[in-house]
Design a protein around this motif. Structure first.
Motif, PDB file in Angstrom:
ATOM      1  N   GLY A  40       0.804  -1.217   0.000  1.00 26.17           N
ATOM      2  CA  GLY A  40       0.000   0.000   0.000  1.00 26.17           C
ATOM      3  C   GLY A  40       0.836   1.264   0.000  1.00 26.17           C
ATOM      4  N   ARG A  41       2.138   1.122  -0.268  1.00 26.49           N
ATOM      5  CA  ARG A  41       2.978   2.318  -0.329  1.00 26.49           C
ATOM      6  C   ARG A  41       3.298   2.638  -1.785  1.00 26.49           C
ATOM      7  NH1 ARG A  41       7.566   0.450   3.616  1.00 26.49           N
ATOM      8  NH2 ARG A  41       7.772  -0.845   1.785  1.00 26.49           N
ATOM      9  N   ALA A  42       3.477   3.910  -2.045  1.00 25.82           N
ATOM     10  CA  ALA A  42       3.848   4.287  -3.412  1.00 25.82           C
ATOM     11  C   ALA A  42       5.227   3.731  -3.709  1.00 25.82           C
ATOM     12  CB  ALA A  42       3.861   5.798  -3.541  1.00 25.82           C
ATOM     13  N   LYS A  43       5.384   3.194  -4.888  1.00 23.60           N
ATOM     14  CA  LYS A  43       6.710   2.716  -5.270  1.00 23.60           C
ATOM     15  C   LYS A  43       7.647   3.904  -5.334  1.00 23.60           C
ATOM     16  CE  LYS A  43       5.138  -1.200  -7.957  1.00 23.60           C
ATOM     17  NZ  LYS A  43       5.059  -1.809  -9.279  1.00 23.60           N
ATOM     18  N   SER A  44       8.846   3.719  -4.905  1.00 20.54           N
ATOM     19  CA  SER A  44       9.743   4.870  -4.893  1.00 20.54           C
ATOM     20  C   SER A  44      11.086   4.496  -5.499  1.00 20.54           C
ATOM     21  CB  SER A  44       9.913   5.395  -3.472  1.00 20.54           C
ATOM     22  OG  SER A  44      10.398   4.381  -2.635  1.00 20.54           O
ATOM     23  N   GLY A  45      11.802   5.535  -5.893  1.00 18.34           N
ATOM     24  CA  GLY A  45      13.107   5.342  -6.509  1.00 18.34           C
ATOM     25  C   GLY A  45      13.128   5.830  -7.936  1.00 18.34           C
ATOM     26  N   TYR A  46      12.715   7.088  -8.135  1.00 21.98           N
ATOM     27  CA  TYR A  46      12.678   7.657  -9.484  1.00 21.98           C
ATOM     28  C   TYR A  46      12.788   9.176  -9.383  1.00 21.98           C
ATOM     29  CZ  TYR A  46       7.834   8.365  -8.065  1.00 21.98           C
ATOM     30  OH  TYR A  46       6.709   8.724  -7.371  1.00 21.98           O
ATOM     31  N   PHE A  47      12.942   9.829 -10.529  1.00 23.01           N
ATOM     32  CA  PHE A  47      12.939  11.284 -10.564  1.00 23.01           C
ATOM     33  C   PHE A  47      11.496  11.774 -10.502  1.00 23.01           C
ATOM     34  CE2 PHE A  47      17.001  10.609 -12.922  1.00 23.01           C
ATOM     35  CZ  PHE A  47      17.825  11.393 -12.129  1.00 23.01           C
ATOM     36  N   GLN A  48      11.228  12.683  -9.592  1.00 18.05           N
ATOM     37  CA  GLN A  48       9.866  13.209  -9.462  1.00 18.05           C
ATOM     38  C   GLN A  48       9.642  14.407 -10.361  1.00 18.05           C
ATOM     39  OE1 GLN A  48       8.747  12.432  -4.912  1.00 18.05           O
ATOM     40  NE2 GLN A  48      10.066  14.193  -5.194  1.00 18.05           N
ATOM     41  N   THR A  49      10.607  15.306 -10.352  1.00 19.68           N
ATOM     42  CA  THR A  49      10.353  16.583 -11.023  1.00 19.68           C
ATOM     43  C   THR A  49      11.620  17.140 -11.667  1.00 19.68           C
ATOM     44  OG1 THR A  49       9.465  18.813 -10.680  1.00 19.68           O
ATOM     45  CG2 THR A  49      10.673  17.912  -8.865  1.00 19.68           C
ATOM     46  N   ILE A  50      11.430  17.812 -12.775  1.00 18.25           N
ATOM     47  CA  ILE A  50      12.526  18.553 -13.407  1.00 18.25           C
ATOM     48  C   ILE A  50      12.324  20.036 -13.057  1.00 18.25           C
ATOM     49  CG2 ILE A  50      11.215  18.565 -15.601  1.00 18.25           C
ATOM     50  CD1 ILE A  50      15.025  18.845 -15.386  1.00 18.25           C
TER      51      ILE A  50
END
Ligand code: V47
Length: 472
Positions: free
Chosen positions: A336-346
């Motif tokens: 139930g957690r958001a997958k993480s490990g990426y670029f969010q914003t430029i």
């Protein structure tokens, strides 16, 4: 005497501006959600028809975010301006012993964290110079002090801290950095910082990914391959990060495109690592720099999956209450957690020459800022967010940018030492009310987010992120 050339004028700038028929092919691709090529990017930068460029960026932005525009309640905390480097573009650094050099102690950090909690902040964004003598334990204490203070006051503060160049510096201080295996030293340091409570990495220090320009203007700073390594390792450890591009100094427009392409490629890899599949795509490097400029020299030209978040059909399902989409890549994992490990914003950052060694350069102006942001929205089809950092863009410009590709304007900020737009004060605070008003006036619905782009619900200074889904 300065030897640096001014950036060229936009080609065709003297022609009357009408609809550029050459952009029809780009429009077709954007409508179909296809990845744009470097040649498309060159056209977006060179066409006099900036209106169509902005219109297309707005189309993509609305596809992803509908009428939502994000802001956050945050505080910047620069722990020290003492820096071993002396970058030509930087007006922030001081040398130890300079009258206005500072290094904050933990009593100061605690006080700032208390003030942040009282003001309802969800985030502390903390960066500083490469301090030559502070021990590694200082940085662990910094994070711990912020996190513990918030907890003691019954709240939470996300710590977004340390640009990639600082992370490498910390690995050197911790004596774990090895040139022949830099990833393991970076991983060691980032794991320790994450265990201490680091929540994510900010996007700073990327400047522009070109080794020639780096060596001219940012000498001594890490180059693109190392910057990308730090963010890759952060992503592998489940930390999200942001990315910046510093433009309008000695780089050319094509250098900006190479920078965007390198980020796009790194994000493809990050999303693929999280299990998302894209369409197979061969990197278009026509007319660009040699492979080492692309940061991933070992697989130059190899087929990599292109994961595009901005295609049609991302809208209208999995909505966030505003009729806007939740692309599959930001779905929840089994816990139930958001997958993480990426670029969010430029975050496109316009260069401010004042006070730097490049003071003789004019810096970019309004239309160039607008265009660069719109091109970033169009080229970076796998970045969920584009931030118009109001501190550097100004609030009126950030409003315009919301209508032309941006979906985020950053936050209340309060103290900002790195650039001082239109004055000398580092106190650059706006109220939540002012941010919301600016967003509404631009025609959007203000949405408070936390650092990970989860919507915030709050009761006064107390807040919590929505649990159902990360907001794209
Ligand atoms: O890395 C330094 C830039 C960056 C100048 O991640 C300058 O959410 C313009 O990265 N003119 C730091 N820019 C700021 C940064 C940032 C800001 C807001 C949000 C986030 C985020 C990241 O500022 C540096 C450098 O590229 N910078 N000097 C200058 N004279």
């Amino acid at each position: 005497m300065p030897t640096l050339a001014l950036p060229p004028r936009t080609p065709d700038a003297d022609r009357r501006i009408g609809v550029d028929p050459r952009l029809e092919a780009v429009r077709t691709k954007v409508l179909a959600g296809q990845r744009l090529s470097m040649d498309d990017g060159r056209l977006l930068f060179s066409t006099p028809d900036i209106y169509t460029v902005c219109e297309l960026a707005d189309l993509v932005r609305r596809r992803l975010h509908g009428d939502a525009a994000f802001y956050n309640i945050n505080r910047h905390l620069n722990y020290s301006n003492v820096c071993a480097l002396s970058c030509k573009f930087c007006e922030f650094f001081r040398k130890a012993g300079d009258a206005d050099a500072y290094t904050r102690d933990m009593a100061y950090v605690r006080e700032q964290a208390e003030k942040a909690v009282e003001a309802g902040a969800t985030e502390i964004h903390s960066v500083g110079g490469l301090h030559p003598t502070l021990p590694f334990s200082y940085y662990i204490d910094l994070i711990g002090t912020i996190r513990d203070t918030a907890k003691r006051l019954g709240s939470d503060l996300h710590v977004k801290a340390f640009t990639a160049v600082e992370v490498v510096h910390l690995a050197k201080i911790a004596k774990v950095y090895r040139i022949d295996d830099r990833a393991s030293g970076i991983r060691h340091v980032l794991s320790k910082l994450r265990d201490a409570g680091l929540g994510s990495l900010p996007g700073g220090g990327a400047e522009v990914f070109d080794d020639r320009i780096h060596d001219e203007a940012f000498k001594g700073k890490i180059r693109s391959d190392v910057w990308l390594d730090v963010h890759r390792v952060a992503h592998e450890l489940g930390l999200n990060s942001n990315a910046t591009i510093l433009y309008g100094h000695i780089e050319q427009q094509n250098d900006r495109l190479v920078h965007m392409e390198m980020l796009r490629r790194a994000q493809d890899r990050a999303l693929a690592r999280l299990g998302y599949r894209g369409t197979t795509h061969t990197l278009d490097t026509t007319g660009d720099h040699p492979s080492d400029h692309l940061g991933y020299s070992h697989d130059e030209g190899a087929e990599i999956p292109a994961i595009t978040l901005t295609r049609p059909g991302t809208d209208g399902h999995g909505t966030d209450g505003h009729g806007t989409p939740l692309p599959e890549s930001f779905a929840l994992d089994a816990d139930g957690r958001a997958k993480s490990g990426y670029f969010q914003t430029i975050i496109p950052l316009p260069f401010f020459p004042d006070g730097s060694e490049l003071e003789h350069l004019p810096g970019p102006a309004g239309l160039e800022n607008l265009r660069t942001l719109a091109v970033a929205r169009l080229m970076l089809d796998n970045f969920p967010h584009v931030k118009a950092f109001w501190i550097m863009q100004t609030l009126p410009m950030a409003q315009l940018m919301l209508q032309n590709g941006a979906d985020d304007i950053d936050g209340t900020v309060v103290w900002y030492d790195i650039t001082k737009v239109g004055g000398t004060s580092t106190h650059q605070e706006v109220s939540v009310w002012t941010l919301q008003k600016a967003i509404r006036e631009a025609g959007f619905t203000p949405v408070e987010r936390d650092t990970l782009y989860r919507r915030v619900t709050r009761d006064g200074a107390k807040w919590k992120p929505t649990t159902e889904a990360a907001s794209r």
